[in-house]
Write an enzyme that holds these catalytic residues in place. Sequence first.
Site, mmCIF file in Angstrom:
data_model
loop_
_atom_site.group_PDB
_atom_site.id
_atom_site.type_symbol
_atom_site.label_atom_id
_atom_site.label_comp_id
_atom_site.label_asym_id
_atom_site.label_seq_id
_atom_site.Cartn_x
_atom_site.Cartn_y
_atom_site.Cartn_z
ATOM 1 N N ASP A 106 -8.503 -6.583 -5.002
ATOM 2 C CA ASP A 106 -8.167 -5.358 -4.246
ATOM 3 C C ASP A 106 -8.944 -4.110 -4.795
ATOM 4 O O ASP A 106 -8.661 -4.098 -6.191
ATOM 5 C CB ASP A 106 -6.560 -4.734 -4.339
ATOM 6 C CG ASP A 106 -6.344 -3.729 -3.478
ATOM 7 O OD1 ASP A 106 -7.401 -3.300 -2.538
ATOM 8 O OD2 ASP A 106 -5.175 -3.352 -3.508
ATOM 9 N N HIS A 157 -5.965 -6.581 -1.085
ATOM 10 C CA HIS A 157 -4.876 -5.781 -0.701
ATOM 11 C C HIS A 157 -3.845 -6.427 -0.020
ATOM 12 O O HIS A 157 -2.822 -6.090 -0.379
ATOM 13 C CB HIS A 157 -5.471 -4.725 0.106
ATOM 14 C CG HIS A 157 -4.632 -3.448 0.134
ATOM 15 N ND1 HIS A 157 -4.360 -2.733 -0.718
ATOM 16 C CD2 HIS A 157 -3.920 -2.933 1.332
ATOM 17 C CE1 HIS A 157 -3.442 -1.662 -0.609
ATOM 18 N NE2 HIS A 157 -3.399 -1.737 0.556
ATOM 19 N N SER A 168 0.764 -1.224 -0.149
ATOM 20 C CA SER A 168 0.052 0.007 0.050
ATOM 21 C C SER A 168 0.802 1.283 -0.067
ATOM 22 O O SER A 168 1.754 1.403 -0.781
ATOM 23 C CB SER A 168 -0.900 0.112 1.429
ATOM 24 O OG SER A 168 -1.967 0.844 1.046
#
Length: 427
Positions: free
Chosen positions: A347, A404, A153
Site C-alpha cells: 500500500d 490497501h 482507510s
Amino acid sequence: MKLLILCGLIALAFGRQGFGPGEQEWGYVTVREDAHMFWWLYLTTAEVKTYEEKPLIIWLQGGPGASSTGYGNFAELGPLDLDRKPRDFTWVKDANVLFIDNPVGTGYSYVDSAAAYTRDNKQIAEDLVALMKGFYEKMPSFKTVPLYITAESYGGKMAAEFGLVLDKAIKDGEIECNLKGVGLGDSWVSPIDSVLTWAPYLLHFGAVDQAGYDKIESAALETKRLLEAGRFVDATDMWRETEYVVMDVTHDVDFYNVLKKIGNGYSKHSGKIIAKPSARDLDDVKLDILMNGDVKKALDLNVRWGAQSGAVFSYLSGDFMKANTEVVEQLLNSTDIKVFVFSGQLDLIVDTPGTVLWVDRLNWAGKKQWETAKRNVISVEGINEGYRKEVGNLGLYWVNRAGHMVPADNPKAMDFILRKLTNDYAA
C-alpha cells in the site's frame, strides 16, 4: 405441534432473501433530522443452530464517501465478487457481517438537506451509535453477540472514534451491546505520517529517483506546514497536490498497490490522457451499474447509490488531515477493547512505514513493553504471510503480498488476523 410451527415461522422471519446467497436483513435508521443511514446485514452461512453463535463484524469503508455495501461487499469480503461469482474467502462463512454506508450521504445513505452532512469525526461516531441503536431495535437478539468493528482507510479513523463513543454509551447505559474489538486496516489515523513517508517509500522501492524524491518531499513538507498552522482545508488541498506530484514522477503508480500493472500513458494531471482506463476505473463503472441496477431492485430501494458521495468528502475536508491517534490511545488506556492495526506492505496511500511510526508513538500503559516486544511471523499453512507484534490489547500486523485492500489481496493473512481478533471465530 402448534409450538413447532410457531418456532418455524419465527426462524423464517429472521432473515430475508436479498441479493446473492444466504439470508439477509437491511434497512434505514434516521440518525439525526434529515440524515438517513443504510445498513445491510449478511447472516452467516456457517453450520450453526442459531446465527447468534457467531460474532457480528461491522465493516466500514474509507473515502470518506466510499460505500461499505458496495466496495467492501463486492470488491473485498462479501459472498459475491463484482462479477457476481461466489467468493472463496468471504467473511460471511464464519461471521455475521454488517455493512454500513457511512457517513450519511455515502452509498445508499442520504441526507435531505446539506446541513445534515457530517463535518467532523466525532459527529460521524455519534451517528454510528445512533445507527446501532436502530439496528438492535430491529435485531434485538444480537445485543449480546460479540461485536467487532473493522474498517479500511478513512474508515479506520472513523472506527476508532466509533469504538470509543460506543464504549461510553454502553457504560452509560444508553445501549446494550457486547463490543469486543476494533480492527483498523490501512487506516488514515495519522495522515501526515503517511504523506511524509511517501517519498522515502518510493525511493527505496525504486519507483522514483532522487529528483522525484525531492519533488514529493517538498510537497509533503508543505502539507505538514499547512497542517501545523491549523489551515486544515488548505492542508487537504495540498495533500491532493502531493498525490499529483507522486503520479507525475512515478508515471501513475497505483496508490493502492504499488505492484499493480499500469499503462504507459502520461499522468492525468499533466494534461495528457492515459491511453486506456485502469482496471480500477472499469471496476468502479461495473460496481455503479450493479448497485444502481440489480442490487437496488432486489433490495427494493428508491435511492440512487453514490449520488451524494462526492459531497460527503467536501464537507469533511476540514477534518480530513487531522490525526486521530489520541482516540486510539484512549481506547487502549480507558477500555478493555482489543485494538488491532493491520497494514498491507504494498500500500502507498497509507503506507506501512507511516503506520508503524504512529503506532510506535502511542502513549499507553503497555508502551515500555511494546518497545522491546518480539515481532513474530504470520504463518498460514507453512507460508509466511506477514509479521505480527502483540502486547496486551494492541496488535500490529504487517501483511505480505497485500496493498490497501488487505481482505481482497491476502485473504489468508486477513483470516489469521480475524481469528486472533475474535478469539478464533471460525472454531
